[in-house]
Write an enzyme that holds these catalytic residues in place. Structure first.
Site, PDB file in Angstrom:
ATOM      1  N   SER A   8       0.833  -1.199   0.000  1.00 16.21           N
ATOM      2  CA  SER A   8       0.000   0.000   0.000  1.00 16.21           C
ATOM      3  C   SER A   8       0.868   1.250   0.000  1.00 16.21           C
ATOM      4  CB  SER A   8      -0.905   0.020   1.230  1.00 16.21           C
ATOM      5  OG  SER A   8      -1.476   1.302   1.341  1.00 16.21           O
ATOM      6  N   HIS A  31      -1.024  -1.193  -4.321  1.00 13.18           N
ATOM      7  CA  HIS A  31      -2.315  -0.816  -3.731  1.00 13.18           C
ATOM      8  C   HIS A  31      -2.360   0.702  -3.543  1.00 13.18           C
ATOM      9  CE1 HIS A  31      -5.878  -1.876  -1.263  1.00 13.18           C
ATOM     10  NE2 HIS A  31      -5.513  -0.890  -0.470  1.00 13.18           N
ATOM     11  N   ASP A  33      -4.652   3.740  -2.154  1.00  8.52           N
ATOM     12  CA  ASP A  33      -5.794   4.060  -1.297  1.00  8.52           C
ATOM     13  C   ASP A  33      -6.340   5.439  -1.620  1.00  8.52           C
ATOM     14  OD1 ASP A  33      -6.068   1.779   0.558  1.00  8.52           O
ATOM     15  OD2 ASP A  33      -3.998   2.281   1.072  1.00  8.52           O
ATOM     16  N   MET A  35      -9.062   8.139  -0.702  1.00 12.41           N
ATOM     17  CA  MET A  35      -9.959   8.519   0.407  1.00 12.41           C
ATOM     18  C   MET A  35     -10.485   9.929   0.151  1.00 12.41           C
ATOM     19  SD  MET A  35      -7.793   7.221   3.687  1.00 12.41           S
ATOM     20  CE  MET A  35      -6.771   5.737   3.640  1.00 12.41           C
ATOM     21  N   HIS A  64      -8.101   1.080  -4.251  1.00 12.83           N
ATOM     22  CA  HIS A  64      -9.080   0.836  -3.186  1.00 12.83           C
ATOM     23  C   HIS A  64      -9.790   2.160  -2.914  1.00 12.83           C
ATOM     24  CE1 HIS A  64      -9.592  -0.161   1.410  1.00 12.83           C
ATOM     25  NE2 HIS A  64     -10.746  -0.118   0.771  1.00 12.83           N
ATOM     26  N   MET A  66     -12.082   4.368  -1.027  1.00 12.47           N
ATOM     27  CA  MET A  66     -12.809   4.602   0.228  1.00 12.47           C
ATOM     28  C   MET A  66     -13.524   5.937   0.068  1.00 12.47           C
ATOM     29  SD  MET A  66      -9.815   3.208   2.705  1.00 12.47           S
ATOM     30  CE  MET A  66      -8.640   3.333   1.363  1.00 12.47           C
ATOM     31  N   MET A 135     -11.797  -6.060   4.951  1.00 11.83           N
ATOM     32  CA  MET A 135     -10.959  -5.123   5.703  1.00 11.83           C
ATOM     33  C   MET A 135     -10.645  -5.719   7.073  1.00 11.83           C
ATOM     34  SD  MET A 135     -10.214  -2.521   3.849  1.00 11.83           S
ATOM     35  CE  MET A 135      -9.381  -1.570   5.145  1.00 11.83           C
ATOM     36  N   ASP A 173      -6.699  -6.396   4.013  1.00  9.92           N
ATOM     37  CA  ASP A 173      -6.056  -5.072   4.027  1.00  9.92           C
ATOM     38  C   ASP A 173      -6.199  -4.477   5.420  1.00  9.92           C
ATOM     39  OD1 ASP A 173      -5.125  -2.524   3.467  1.00  9.92           O
ATOM     40  OD2 ASP A 173      -6.840  -1.937   2.235  1.00  9.92           O
TER      41      ASP A 173
HETATM   42  C1  DX5 Z   1      -6.479   1.608   5.352  1.00 16.04           C
HETATM   43  C2  DX5 Z   1      -5.981   1.304   3.971  1.00 16.04           C
HETATM   44  C3  DX5 Z   1      -4.857   0.357   3.928  1.00 16.04           C
HETATM   45  C4  DX5 Z   1      -3.604   0.830   4.632  1.00 16.04           C
HETATM   46  C5  DX5 Z   1      -2.979  -0.370   5.237  1.00 16.04           C
HETATM   47  O1  DX5 Z   1      -7.708   2.230   5.281  1.00 16.04           O
HETATM   48  O2  DX5 Z   1      -7.022   0.746   3.193  1.00 16.04           O
HETATM   49  O3  DX5 Z   1      -4.541  -0.026   2.588  1.00 16.04           O
HETATM   50  O4  DX5 Z   1      -2.674   1.439   3.802  1.00 16.04           O
HETATM   51  O5  DX5 Z   1      -1.893   0.033   5.991  1.00 16.04           O
HETATM   52  P1  DX5 Z   1      -1.159  -0.948   7.012  1.00 16.04           P
HETATM   53  O6  DX5 Z   1      -0.668  -2.109   6.208  1.00 16.04           O
HETATM   54  O7  DX5 Z   1      -0.094  -0.085   7.590  1.00 16.04           O
HETATM   55  O8  DX5 Z   1      -2.201  -1.372   8.016  1.00 16.04           O
HETATM   56 ZN    ZN Z   2      -6.473  -0.117   1.240  1.00 14.62          ZN
END
Ligand code: DX5
Ligand code: ZN
Length: 225
Positions: A8, A31, A33, A35, A64, A66, A135, A173
């Site tokens: 990620s 990956h 993210d 948001m 991903h 969110m 998750m 994840d």
């Molecule tokens: C959290 C993200 C993850 C995050 C995971 O909302 O979706 O992808 O980057 O980070 P670690 O591996 O540090 O928990």
């Molecule tokens: Zn993620």
């Protein structure tokens, strides 16, 4: 069952995304993210950054989302060059229509479940998907502690996938690390997102190799599905 590692970028240096992608070039996927500060209380990046990243790396992008209103925004991430786009079912108005649209645009379609969202109500939707994301932390931030109480849900998801004979990747994840990856693989996950574990390691490439090896050996110990 193939094992896939998807570091990620949330845990990487956002000022150097192309170099960070290069540091983890042994990974199967990257990956990303996304948001929006509404679906989760954090804000990261959007389609223009994904588009630039897709040009800068040969590794396929696993986006991903969110975000609220993925029905409206998710297809733009396929256009931006993502190979896989995952939306949250809690935010989607019409998940089947959206999954079909993503596939129609040429991407893999993923659907994510927050920790409190059960998998069972979505059994009939699974054939519409290429990936299910369970998750293992509340989405929004990296570096959180892995929620062990998600392991039974991973097992139930794996049972549903196997029972229907689906070629559907099961992603985990949140808090995935050398300490937790085996539990996830033993429960039936086959795609592992790791942010802080990989980018916080002295040698990210070695960490990817070690996560892959641990997951593969734990998966071999699973009883046949
Ligand atoms: C959290 C993200 C993850 C995050 C995971 O909302 O979706 O992808 O980057 O980070 P670690 O591996 O540090 O928990
Ligand atoms: Zn993620």
């Amino acid at each position: 069952m193939g094992i896939r590692i998807s570091p990620s970028l949330l845990a990487s240096d956002f000022a150097r995304l192309a170099e960070e992608a290069e540091r983890v070039r042994d990974a199967d996927w990257l990956h990303v993210d996304v948001m929006d500060n509404h679906f989760v209380p954090n804000l990261t990046l959007g389609a223009p950054v994904v588009e630039a990243l897709a040009r800068a790396t040969a590794t396929p992008l696993d986006c991903h989302l969110m975000i609220e209103a993925p029905d409206r925004w998710a297809p733009a991430y396929v256009e931006a060059g993502a190979g896989s786009v995952t939306f949250h079912v809690e935010a989607a108005a019409a998940p089947v229509r959206l999954a079909r649209e993503l596939r129609g645009h040429g991407a893999r379609a993923g659907m994510a479940l927050r920790p409190a969202t059960p998998v069972e109500p979505y059994e009939d939707l699974l054939p519409e998907l290429d990936m299910l994301l369970v998750m293992t932390v509340e989405p929004g931030f990296g570096g959180q502690e892995f929620l062990d109480l998600m392991l039974p849900k991973i097992r139930r998801a794996r049972d549903l996938i196997d029972r229907h004979g689906l070629d559907l990747w099961l992603q985990v994840d949140g808090g995935v690390s050398a300490e937790t990856v085996e539990r996830c693989a033993e429960a039936g996950a086959d795609m592992f997102v790791a942010g802080s574990a990989v980018f916080g390691a002295d040698d990210p490439a070695a960490m990817i190799a070690s996560l892959r090896e641990s997951a593969a050996s734990a998966a071999r110990c699973r009883p046949p599905g």
